[in-house]
Design a protein around this motif. Structure first.
Motif, PDB file in Angstrom:
ATOM      1  N   THR A 115       6.990  -0.594   7.536  1.00 47.25           N
ATOM      2  CA  THR A 115       6.822   0.655   6.771  1.00 47.25           C
ATOM      3  C   THR A 115       8.051   1.383   6.171  1.00 47.25           C
ATOM      4  N   ILE A 116       8.069   1.741   4.951  1.00 43.09           N
ATOM      5  CA  ILE A 116       9.129   2.381   4.428  1.00 43.09           C
ATOM      6  C   ILE A 116       8.887   3.856   3.826  1.00 43.09           C
ATOM      7  N   THR A 117       9.706   4.663   4.358  1.00 44.29           N
ATOM      8  CA  THR A 117       9.392   6.280   4.146  1.00 44.29           C
ATOM      9  C   THR A 117      10.374   6.889   2.899  1.00 44.29           C
ATOM     10  N   GLY A 118      10.203   8.098   2.447  1.00 44.59           N
ATOM     11  CA  GLY A 118      11.204   8.497   1.521  1.00 44.59           C
ATOM     12  C   GLY A 118      11.324   8.043   0.134  1.00 44.59           C
ATOM     13  N   ALA A 119      10.317   7.156  -0.347  1.00 41.58           N
ATOM     14  CA  ALA A 119      10.301   6.475  -1.486  1.00 41.58           C
ATOM     15  C   ALA A 119      10.322   7.539  -2.589  1.00 41.58           C
ATOM     16  N   THR A 120      10.927   7.396  -3.846  1.00 45.27           N
ATOM     17  CA  THR A 120      10.873   8.416  -4.873  1.00 45.27           C
ATOM     18  C   THR A 120       9.481   8.446  -5.358  1.00 45.27           C
ATOM     19  N   ILE A 121       8.822   9.562  -5.385  1.00 40.86           N
ATOM     20  CA  ILE A 121       7.720   9.775  -6.202  1.00 40.86           C
ATOM     21  C   ILE A 121       7.498   9.336  -7.665  1.00 40.86           C
ATOM     22  N   ASP A 122       6.710   8.599  -8.055  1.00 46.73           N
ATOM     23  CA  ASP A 122       6.331   8.194  -9.707  1.00 46.73           C
ATOM     24  C   ASP A 122       5.200   7.374  -9.621  1.00 46.73           C
ATOM     25  N   THR A 123       4.670   7.653 -10.891  1.00 47.98           N
ATOM     26  CA  THR A 123       3.394   6.935 -11.046  1.00 47.98           C
ATOM     27  C   THR A 123       3.614   5.631 -11.374  1.00 47.98           C
ATOM     28  N   LEU A 124       2.740   4.561 -11.347  1.00 45.82           N
ATOM     29  CA  LEU A 124       2.924   3.305 -11.358  1.00 45.82           C
ATOM     30  C   LEU A 124       2.058   2.769 -12.668  1.00 45.82           C
ATOM     31  N   ASP A 125       2.582   1.775 -13.391  1.00 46.62           N
ATOM     32  CA  ASP A 125       1.964   1.349 -14.727  1.00 46.62           C
ATOM     33  C   ASP A 125       2.081   0.072 -15.063  1.00 46.62           C
ATOM     34  N   SER A 126       2.952  -0.951 -14.106  1.00 47.06           N
ATOM     35  CA  SER A 126       3.007  -2.233 -14.641  1.00 47.06           C
ATOM     36  C   SER A 126       2.998  -3.256 -13.367  1.00 47.06           C
ATOM     37  N   LEU A 127       2.528  -4.399 -13.660  1.00 46.86           N
ATOM     38  CA  LEU A 127       2.678  -5.625 -12.643  1.00 46.86           C
ATOM     39  C   LEU A 127       3.508  -6.663 -13.316  1.00 46.86           C
ATOM     40  N   ILE A 128       4.325  -7.277 -12.472  1.00 48.32           N
ATOM     41  CA  ILE A 128       5.161  -8.321 -12.973  1.00 48.32           C
ATOM     42  C   ILE A 128       4.818  -9.511 -11.931  1.00 48.32           C
TER      43      ILE A 128
ATOM     44  N   GLU B 220       0.851  -1.380   0.042  1.00 47.81           N
ATOM     45  CA  GLU B 220       0.063   0.000   0.009  1.00 47.81           C
ATOM     46  C   GLU B 220       0.914   1.456   0.189  1.00 47.81           C
ATOM     47  N   ARG B 221       0.910   2.266  -1.133  1.00 50.97           N
ATOM     48  CA  ARG B 221       1.594   3.110  -0.996  1.00 50.97           C
ATOM     49  C   ARG B 221       0.525   4.633  -0.732  1.00 50.97           C
ATOM     50  N   LEU B 222       0.913   5.220   0.270  1.00 54.04           N
ATOM     51  CA  LEU B 222       0.044   6.162   0.630  1.00 54.04           C
ATOM     52  C   LEU B 222      -0.357   7.402  -0.267  1.00 54.04           C
ATOM     53  N   ALA B 223      -1.265   7.961   0.265  1.00 54.33           N
ATOM     54  CA  ALA B 223      -1.519   9.257  -0.576  1.00 54.33           C
ATOM     55  C   ALA B 223      -0.270  10.182  -1.091  1.00 54.33           C
ATOM     56  N   ASP B 224       0.529  10.162   0.206  1.00 52.89           N
ATOM     57  CA  ASP B 224       1.953  11.202  -0.044  1.00 52.89           C
ATOM     58  C   ASP B 224       2.733  10.758  -0.992  1.00 52.89           C
ATOM     59  N   GLU B 225       2.567   9.607  -1.600  1.00 56.64           N
ATOM     60  CA  GLU B 225       3.310   8.799  -2.662  1.00 56.64           C
ATOM     61  C   GLU B 225       5.004   8.329  -2.188  1.00 56.64           C
ATOM     62  N   THR B 226       5.319   8.667  -0.962  1.00 53.15           N
ATOM     63  CA  THR B 226       6.453   8.625  -0.527  1.00 53.15           C
ATOM     64  C   THR B 226       6.627   7.461   0.675  1.00 53.15           C
ATOM     65  N   THR B 227       5.579   7.283   1.201  1.00 54.95           N
ATOM     66  CA  THR B 227       5.240   6.147   2.336  1.00 54.95           C
ATOM     67  C   THR B 227       4.608   4.752   1.980  1.00 54.95           C
ATOM     68  N   VAL B 228       5.161   3.786   2.170  1.00 55.89           N
ATOM     69  CA  VAL B 228       4.819   2.383   1.651  1.00 55.89           C
ATOM     70  C   VAL B 228       4.588   1.362   2.645  1.00 55.89           C
ATOM     71  N   ASN B 229       3.503   0.919   3.040  1.00 56.80           N
ATOM     72  CA  ASN B 229       3.362  -0.016   3.923  1.00 56.80           C
ATOM     73  C   ASN B 229       3.262  -1.473   3.257  1.00 56.80           C
ATOM     74  N   PHE B 230       3.985  -2.318   3.914  1.00 63.04           N
ATOM     75  CA  PHE B 230       3.962  -3.930   3.465  1.00 63.04           C
ATOM     76  C   PHE B 230       3.209  -4.898   4.277  1.00 63.04           C
ATOM     77  N   TYR B 231       2.192  -5.293   3.970  1.00 61.48           N
ATOM     78  CA  TYR B 231       1.451  -6.371   4.707  1.00 61.48           C
ATOM     79  C   TYR B 231       1.510  -7.794   4.389  1.00 61.48           C
ATOM     80  N   VAL B 232       1.551  -8.559   5.400  1.00 59.15           N
ATOM     81  CA  VAL B 232       1.593 -10.193   5.200  1.00 59.15           C
ATOM     82  C   VAL B 232       0.393 -10.575   6.036  1.00 59.15           C
ATOM     83  N   ASP B 233      -0.637 -11.276   5.118  1.00 57.98           N
ATOM     84  CA  ASP B 233      -1.835 -11.722   5.780  1.00 57.98           C
ATOM     85  C   ASP B 233      -2.529 -10.572   6.628  1.00 57.98           C
TER      86      ASP B 233
END
Length: 598
Positions: free
Chosen positions: A173-186, A154-167
């Motif tokens: 929680t990772i902060t300071g991620a580079t802001i960018d749009t997302l367009d692909s799944l692998i 889950e990338r939050l609305a600020d686009e720099t904070t990302v939460n990772f969940y298992v079950d």
């Protein structure tokens, strides 16, 4: 796998029947080598634009062996600088990779200062202040284990904070991620990774608050059954089930199972599905519980008890509560106040033996009666007629008998003067020709499997003067101590009179005589006992008292209460301490303490 394009050498394949319910349909995607890899362009799925702001990427991965740490099986969501992403039907993006989030199982970590922990799952942020692979090991995060697991980025609305969940549990929680749009799944591990058999299902990408795709359904069931409610959604991370608007403790997954439902479980159920952008409440699902008559699931059991012990009975029943109980004795007699699932007789008597059962009912107006449990009372032996003492002429027969009651089979053992008589195992013991060696006390020990009892003492004696069977013995003891003389005799109405040096000892009329606080002056005293009855008297043999002197003794006169006898003769020395008492000593010729004489 329509709309998915092979990114690696091989595509993932359809695995019929291997899926997670209810997240994905009837099938899953199968991965068995590191060359199996596929992608999907998200722009077409998002109305022709890249995804910005808040985003939730969910995928289910089946871990076939949670303990293997060398394997890399994970899924990614990416962004490319050209704004077109990985094209459907092609394998190369037109722009450079500008952001990548991954989650699953990895074999190492690269985040600075991070130490790999293979008991947890891993995730990755490729661009930003905290870029690299890292463990999903926040407090409460689940460990690796075999089976299906729900992985959520889950990338939050600020686009720099990302939460990772298992079950549904936050792993990092990772902060300071580079802001960018997302367009692909692998889907699938990277080329060159070590892969193994794995399955993937339930791939979802969404933004904003969760949307519910399948509401829980109303159910009607019988009391005592098990029911399950399910909610299906897109973008949900947290779940909270409610009954009549009140949160149910611990009900925090997409399914809610209630076992052994009763009337108190009936009502309106809803599920609240949430993420960081908000929450959505499902439609109401009503649970209707039809009342069920009582059913006995565990019958009372027959038991055997000894008189005076407790006797518990119990029954287990199911059905619509409340459930009522009424215990019966011998099928028809209601037992007062016996209205619980258990009935206990604290101390049984023979009157309690019989049949016990219980009527179980509830408010459905139906009832059921248990099977019969039999209480058997084990009766230990009791003596109803004691053996009687016998007085006979020498050479005449003698007989002792005992009458006893109790559960069969009763056994008997006669004893003479405390010793078992060989072969004397009937209720009667006969002596054909009484001799002096037969004189003395007799008892019978009566036993059965539930206990034993010893009869009263019966005595065998001869007519005429008493006969001494055990003579008093010589006694030797140090000065200051005591001694006891004993005698045993048989005869009719025997009396005793102890003597010292031929003189009667006042009050000494029992079978034993004890003397105490002996001095050297009593050394050599001779003790005898005159044993008498109406037919005559007999004098015992002589028993001599020997009092030995103390030849070595130590006194500590600083400790009161050590010595109370007076006088003390100390041999080997030419003086006598006249008085030694609990307060000290009064010999005017001895001063200072302590002293020792030997």
């Amino acid at each position: 796998m329509a709309n998915w394009t092979t990114t690696g050498v091989n595509p993932l394949t359809i695995a019929t029947g291997t899926n997670i319910v209810p997240a994905g349909g009837a099938n899953g995607a199968y991965l068995n080598t590191e060359l199996d890899r596929m992608h999907r362009n998200l722009i077409a799925d998002n109305g022709g634009v890249e995804i910005s702001g808040h985003v939730v990427f969910t995928s289910w991965i089946y871990d076939t062996n949670g303990s293997v740490t060398s394997v890399r099986v994970y899924n990614e969501i990416r962004g490319y600088s050209a704004g077109t992403g990985l094209p459907n039907g092609g394998s190369t993006a037109s722009g450079a990779l500008s952001q990548l989030f991954a989650i699953g199982q990895y074999s190492s970590v690269t985040l600075p200062a991070e130490v790999y922990d293979g008991t947890y799952y891993q995730a990755r942020v490729t661009f930003g202040a905290n870029a690299g692979w890292f463990n999903l090991n926040a407090p409460g995060a689940p460990n690796r284990s075999t089976g299906w697991h729900k992985f959520t980025i889950e990338r939050l609305a600020d686009e720099t904070t990302v939460n990772f969940y298992v079950d549904g549990k936050l792993g990092r929680t990772i902060t300071g991620a580079t802001i960018d749009t997302l367009d692909s799944l692998i889907l699938g591990g990277g080329i060159g990774s070590t892969a193994r058999d794995s399955w993937m299902d339930g791939i979802q990408v969404s933004s904003g608050a969760p949307s519910i795709t399948s509401d829980p359904q109303s159910l009607t069931t019988n009391a005592g059954s098990t029911v399950t409610f399910r909610v299906a959604d897109v973008g949900g991370i947290t779940y909270q089930w409610q009954l009549a608007g009140t949160n149910l403790p611990g009900a925090t997954s997409s399914t809610l199972t209630r076992a052994n439902v009763q009337s108190g479980h009936a009502g309106d159920y809803t599920a609240i599905v949430g993420n960081s952008s908000g929450s959505t409440t499902s439609q109401v699902a009503t649970l209707t519980v039809d009342p069920a008559g009582p059913t006995i699931t565990s019958q009372p059991q027959s038991i055997a008890r000894t008189v005076g012990t407790s006797a518990p009975f119990s029954v287990t029943a199911s059905g619509t509560e409340p459930i009522y109980y009424q215990w019966l004795f011998n099928s028809t007699n209601l037992i007062a106040n016996a209205t619980n699932a258990t009935y206990n007789i604290a101390s049984v008597t023979t009157n309690d033996a019989g049949d016990y059962s219980v009527i179980v009912s509830n408010d459905t107006a139906s009832s059921v009666t248990s099977s019969v449990a039999v209480l058997t009372i084990n009766i230990p032996p009791s003596i109803t007629t004691q053996p009687a003492s016998q007085t006979v002429f020498p050479g005449s027969p003698a007989s002792f008998s005992v009458v006893a009651a109790g559960d069969p089979t009763l056994t008997y053992q006669w004893r003479s003067n405390g010793v078992d008589i060989t072969g004397a195992t009937a209720s009667t013991y006969n002596i054909g020709s009484a001799q002096t060696g037969d004189l003395g006390s007799y008892v019978a020990v009566v036993a059965n499997p539930h206990g034993s009892i010893t009869s009263a003492v019966a005595t065998l004696s001869f007519f005429g003067p008493p006969i001494i069977t055990v003579q008093p013995q010589n006694q030797t003891t140090p000065m200051g101590n005591g001694a006891t003389f004993t005698v045993a005799a048989v005869g009719d109405s025997v009396t005793y009179q102890w003597k010292t040096n031929g003189i009667d000892v006042t009050g000494a009329t029992g079978t034993s005589l004890s003397v105490s606080n002996l001095t050297l002056a009593q050394d050599g005293t001779v003790y005898t006992v005159l044993v008498s009855n109406g037919s005559g008297s007999v004098l015992s043999s002589l028993a001599t008292l020997t009092v030995t002197p103390v030849t070595g003794i130590s006194f500590d006169f600083n400790t009161p209460g050590q010595w109370t006898n007076t006088p003390f003769n100390l041999t080997g020395n030419n003086w006598m301490e006249s008085v030694v008492n609990s307060g000290g000593f009064n010999n005017p010729f001895i001063t200072g303490v302590p002293f020792e004489v030997s």
